[in-house]
Design a protein around this motif. Structure first.
Motif: not given
Length: 193
Positions: A188-191
């Protein structure tokens, strides 16, 4: 056939190892790095097979074939093609070995759920071990490509294609043992910002 009666020979104590041609090379030589990384990938696949076994018999059989082929690849790399005639026919990776891995990838991939993100290494113990083997196979590929770039060195192009496909198969196999991708751990990018 290979016959090993004595495990230690002391011939490598000075920091060199013998190639299939009889030539001695430093243990830090790029060719030795390449077949050493192939050996590491093979060991990681052996570890992954501890987790595949009967629960994933079809994948385990594929991995067993790959382990044998990786010894072929090591022999290929350990016997450089210098253009000189040898007293024996050196073992080389051939196109049919690449094709067989591609067929295995296609077989496994047809049941996988489509990817919606990059996959994090993990899920089941089998998947985690397969991902580890995949990353080591990718390193072996990088070492082989680096060797091929050196002047005077030749690497069998089928060998490079083979190790590339092996890492692809290990990725697909990791997804397959993760409930055909349903148990994949997705990035999950930037989670965590």
């Amino acid at each position: 056939m290979v016959r090993l009666n004595k495990i230690y020979t002391r011939t490598g104590d000075g920091g060199t190892t013998g190639l299939g041609t009889g030539e001695r090379r430093l243990k830090c030589d790029q060719r030795v790095e390449a077949f050493g990384a192939v050996d590491e990938a093979n060991a990681c696949i052996g570890l992954a097979r501890v987790h595949t076994g009967a629960a994933h018999a079809e994948i385990d059989a594929m991995l067993g074939r790959i382990q044998n082929d990786l010894f072929d690849l090591g022999a290929d790399l350990a016997t450089p093609d210098t253009g000189k005639k040898l007293d024996y026919e050196p073992l080389r990776i051939v196109a049919s070995q690449v094709t067989r891995v591609e067929q295995d990838i296609d077989l496994l991939n047809k049941n996988l759920s489509p990817l919606r993100s990059f996959v994090l290494n993990g899920g089941t113990p089998a998947a985690a071990a397969l991902h580890l083997a995949r990353t080591v196979a990718r390193r072996a590929e990088r070492e082989m490509v680096a060797l091929a770039q050196q002047e005077g060195e030749h690497v069998n192009p089928e060998g490079i294609r083979y190790i590339n496909r092996v890492s692809d198969l290990l990725f697909v196999a990791a997804r397959a043992v993760n409930d055909n991708g349903n148990a994949d751990v997705l990035w999950v990018p930037g989670k965590n910002r």
